[in-house]
Design a protein around this motif. Structure first.
Motif, short mmCIF file in Angstrom:
data_model
loop_
_atom_site.label_atom_id
_atom_site.label_comp_id
_atom_site.label_asym_id
_atom_site.label_seq_id
_atom_site.Cartn_x
_atom_site.Cartn_y
_atom_site.Cartn_z
N VAL A 143 -6.71 14.89 -0.90
CA VAL A 143 -6.11 14.41 0.34
C VAL A 143 -6.75 13.08 0.73
CG1 VAL A 143 -5.71 14.90 2.79
CG2 VAL A 143 -5.66 16.77 1.12
N VAL A 144 -5.92 12.11 1.06
CA VAL A 144 -6.43 10.80 1.47
C VAL A 144 -7.07 10.92 2.85
CG1 VAL A 144 -5.82 8.42 2.02
CG2 VAL A 144 -4.65 9.60 0.14
N LYS A 145 -8.36 10.58 2.92
CA LYS A 145 -9.10 10.66 4.18
C LYS A 145 -9.12 9.35 4.93
CE LYS A 145 -10.04 14.95 4.40
NZ LYS A 145 -9.38 15.72 5.47
N SER A 146 -9.13 8.24 4.19
CA SER A 146 -9.10 6.94 4.86
C SER A 146 -8.56 5.89 3.89
CB SER A 146 -10.49 6.53 5.35
OG SER A 146 -11.38 6.36 4.26
N GLU B 193 0.30 5.98 -7.82
CA GLU B 193 0.10 4.60 -7.41
C GLU B 193 -0.52 4.55 -6.01
OE1 GLU B 193 3.90 2.72 -7.68
OE2 GLU B 193 3.79 2.49 -9.85
N ILE B 194 -1.56 3.73 -5.86
CA ILE B 194 -2.23 3.57 -4.57
C ILE B 194 -1.75 2.31 -3.87
CG2 ILE B 194 -4.44 3.26 -3.40
CD1 ILE B 194 -5.78 4.66 -5.72
N LEU B 195 -1.84 1.19 -4.58
CA LEU B 195 -1.47 -0.10 -3.99
C LEU B 195 -1.29 -1.15 -5.07
CD1 LEU B 195 -4.38 -1.72 -4.22
CD2 LEU B 195 -4.93 -0.40 -2.19
N ASP B 196 -0.71 -2.29 -4.66
CA ASP B 196 -0.57 -3.44 -5.53
C ASP B 196 -1.57 -4.51 -5.13
OD1 ASP B 196 1.56 -2.26 -6.84
OD2 ASP B 196 3.07 -3.25 -5.59
N ILE B 197 -2.10 -5.22 -6.12
CA ILE B 197 -3.02 -6.33 -5.86
C ILE B 197 -2.51 -7.56 -6.59
CG2 ILE B 197 -5.35 -7.23 -6.22
CD1 ILE B 197 -6.45 -4.50 -5.82
N GLU B 198 -2.44 -8.68 -5.86
CA GLU B 198 -2.02 -9.94 -6.45
C GLU B 198 -3.24 -10.84 -6.62
OE1 GLU B 198 0.96 -11.75 -4.10
OE2 GLU B 198 2.25 -9.99 -4.04
N SER B 199 -3.33 -11.49 -7.78
CA SER B 199 -4.39 -12.47 -8.02
C SER B 199 -3.76 -13.66 -8.73
CB SER B 199 -5.51 -11.87 -8.86
OG SER B 199 -5.07 -11.65 -10.19
N ASN B 200 -4.55 -14.69 -8.93
CA ASN B 200 -4.00 -15.86 -9.59
C ASN B 200 -3.73 -15.62 -11.07
OD1 ASN B 200 -6.60 -15.77 -10.53
ND2 ASN B 200 -7.21 -17.77 -9.73
N VAL C 121 0.87 -1.18 0.00
CA VAL C 121 0.00 0.00 0.00
C VAL C 121 0.90 1.23 0.00
CG1 VAL C 121 -1.80 1.27 1.22
CG2 VAL C 121 -1.81 -1.23 1.25
N TYR C 122 0.73 2.10 -0.99
CA TYR C 122 1.65 3.22 -1.18
C TYR C 122 1.19 4.52 -0.53
CZ TYR C 122 3.67 0.22 -4.79
OH TYR C 122 4.25 -0.83 -5.47
N VAL C 123 -0.06 4.58 -0.07
CA VAL C 123 -0.57 5.83 0.48
C VAL C 123 -1.02 5.62 1.92
CG1 VAL C 123 -1.33 6.68 -1.76
CG2 VAL C 123 -2.92 5.35 -0.37
N LYS C 124 -1.12 6.74 2.64
CA LYS C 124 -1.63 6.71 4.01
C LYS C 124 -2.50 7.94 4.23
CE LYS C 124 2.59 8.78 5.98
NZ LYS C 124 3.28 8.96 4.71
N VAL C 125 -3.22 7.94 5.33
CA VAL C 125 -4.12 9.04 5.64
C VAL C 125 -3.36 10.37 5.67
CG1 VAL C 125 -5.67 9.99 7.40
CG2 VAL C 125 -5.71 7.54 6.89
N ASN C 126 -3.98 11.40 5.08
CA ASN C 126 -3.45 12.78 4.99
C ASN C 126 -2.42 12.98 3.89
OD1 ASN C 126 -5.08 13.73 7.10
ND2 ASN C 126 -3.58 13.11 8.66
#
Length: 566
Positions: free
Chosen positions: A53-56, A33-40, A20-25
């Motif tokens: 601004v990231v609130k949550s 980029e926000i995050l990475d997701i792995e799938s099959n 996860v590349y972001v955090k609150v505030n």
């Protein structure tokens, strides 16, 4: 506003949150980029469709998510400030034709890990016109999720353990604690510095980097789509360096949110109280020791009769004894059967041993059962590229050529030896053969480094292998408990073991467990590579006080005279 998961790789129904590349505030903008997701079906990096601004942050590493789940909420606006504009933009975006280009290259490398990026830079230095394609991050698994980040963790964990025992050095320290978020941040900074360095080397050596998925159309054509550009590369040679991926095993409950891969665990934001590791190989045991040093209650479940089953028996016995002394619980000859989530958000791992079921409870489970070649989107059958005997990897000869003469394969995708330094050397061999130098890849003298606590390093033949070959050998062994430098370091466990030909004295192999083992092994590797004899090392003056003196003493121990300091 909510940013949701719109789709996953392929047609996957769900995926697991990686980094996860972001955090609150945090202030973010559209496209970040926000995050990475792995799938099959593969890995996917999710980017923001809004600025603000990231609130949550609604998810964390290890969470399982599905389409339309909310990932983060942002106080801001969409890329185009109204929903009407957004709709128009998306519609027009669908109509916009991507920019198309066609280029000519001498060598096209697919994959920018320690095999691929070394091949590209070396080839460019030798005067070749080179392109390299990477769909995730420059540096590959080794630099981003393997060798380097784990060693950053190992170092932090070791320092924390030293601080807990600082009184032994005549020092005092109070209120010692581990901040895993800062450990992760330090790791990320090291990785970023190194990946930036590789991209700088690409630029400095005129290597053209494409970030996107590569598709090999035929033996002389590679297609890549990067951002809004579609590039057709007409290439004289291709080097496949797509690496490996985490192996999965069919255990019921493996999709539990408490189950982490070796990649995901490097981005945890809270130390688990108890950790169960499924797999007692190199990766599993490195994590076992580092989390134990952080104060985590660690249990290892290993299917084979021993942990680290492919190394010298003496080393296995020593590291097993040390692990148990440190409080690491090890169950060998054991098969993980099921992972069950309990009501208190922990997981219960059931495993069978001696035809009986046993149960271990922990708040996190690390799946560490090895890695397998990652063929990605390369259609070997269509291209006519042969697989190796076990059908897992790509078949290559000693020149690193596939059965198609201008297509080479290097690194983990060949399923030879999964070590970064092997991939890098294979890269050099492949490039030199492409450039009409007749070079063969040799696997006889490859040092292996295992970052347990203490470290382990091996090279050449071990005792069992030498006897299986029917060789008459002499063995010399010297304990670090008799080495002055090791005692000053407070690291007296372990030993150096040398194997030589009994008649000629030629050095055949060596194993080290103890302080600086992964650095010391190269003296033995050099000796084996150059067929040096015991007398050659005995006549080499070793500085005092150093741990390297233990190699000298182990050579003496293999002679009739014996070691001096033991």
């Amino acid at each position: 506003m909510d940013i949701k998961l719109e789709k996953l790789s392929g047609h996957s129904n769900n995926g697991k949150i990686g980094k996860v590349y972001v955090k609150v505030n945090d202030n973010i903008k559209s496209g970040d980029e926000i995050l990475d997701i792995e799938s099959n079906k593969g890995n996917k990096t999710i980017t923001s469709t809004a600025s603000g601004v990231v609130k949550s942050v609604k998810v964390q590493t290890g969470d399982t998510v599905k389409k339309d789940d909310i990932l983060i909420t942002v106080d801001g606006e969409l890329k185009n400030t109204s929903s009407k504009k957004k709709s128009t933009f998306n519609y027009m975006g669908g109509l916009m034709k991507p920019k198309k280009e066609e280029i000519d290259m001498d060598i096209t490398v697919i994959g920018a890990g320690p095999g691929g990026y070394v091949a590209a830079i070396y080839a460019a230095k030798m005067g070749a016109k080179v392109a390299i394609i990477e769909k995730e991050k420059v540096g590959g698994t080794c630099l981003n999720w393997g060798c380097i980040p784990t060693k950053a963790f190992v170092t932090s964990a070791k320092m924390y353990d030293n601080l807990k025992n600082i009184n032994e050095f005549g020092l005092c320290a109070e209120n010692i604690s581990a901040d895993i978020k800062k450990v992760v941040s330090r790791k990320n900074n090291i990785v970023k510095e190194l990946t930036n360095g590789i991209e700088y080397l690409f630029n400095n050596n005129n290597v053209t980097l494409y970030k996107g998925n590569a598709k090999v159309l035929d033996k002389n054509t590679v297609f890549v789509k990067s951002n809004n550009t579609e590039t057709t590369i007409n290439t004289k040679n291709i080097i496949l360096a797509t690496g490996s991926k985490v192996s999965m095993i069919p255990i019921k409950g493996i999709d539990s949110k408490n189950v982490l891969t070796s990649k995901q665990i490097l981005d945890i934001n809270k130390l688990p109280k108890k950790l169960t590791i499924i797999g007692g190989g190199v990766i599993g045991m490195e994590f076992a020791f580092l989390f134990n040093n952080f104060g985590v209650d660690v249990t290892v479940i290993e299917y084979m009769n021993d942990i680290l089953s492919n190394i010298d028996n003496n080393i296995v016995s020593e590291i097993t004894s040390i692990a148990k002394e440190k409080g690491i619980k090890i169950y060998t000859s054991s098969k993980a059967e099921e992972i069950i989530d309990s009501e208190d958000k922990e997981s219960i791992v059931s495993f069978s041993k001696n035809n009986k079921l046993h149960y271990i409870t922990s708040d996190k489970v690390l799946l560490s059962v090895g890695r397998e070649p990652n063929l990605g989107e390369i259609d070997l059958e269509k291209l006519g590229i042969e697989r190796n005997e076990n059908k897992r990897g790509i078949k290559v000869n000693t020149k690193m050529q596939t059965n198609i003469s201008n297509i080479y394969a290097i690194g983990d995708v060949t399923d030879k030896i999964q070590l970064a330094h092997v991939a890098s050397h294979q890269a050099i061999v492949a490039v030199e053969n492409i450039l009409d130098k007749d070079v063969d890849m040799e696997y006889d003298v490859i040092p292996s480094a295992i970052f347990t606590d203490p470290e382990i390093a091996i090279v050449g033949l071990n005792e069992k292998e030498a006897k299986e070959k029917g060789l008459e050998i002499s063995i010399g062994q010297f304990p670090f408990s008799s080495n002055g430098k090791a005692l000053t370091l407070g690291e007296s466990k372990g030993f150096v073991k040398i194997i030589k030909d009994k008649e000629t004295g030629v050095i055949l192999g060596g194993s080290i467990i103890g302080p600086h083992a992964t650095d010391l092994i190269h003296e033995i590797a050099l000796a084996i590579k150059n067929k040096l004899k015991d007398i050659d090392l005995m006549n080499t003056i070793h500085a005092h006080p150093t741990t390297a003196e233990s190699i000298y003493e182990s050579i003496l121990a293999s002679t009739e005279t014996g070691a001096i300091h033991n």
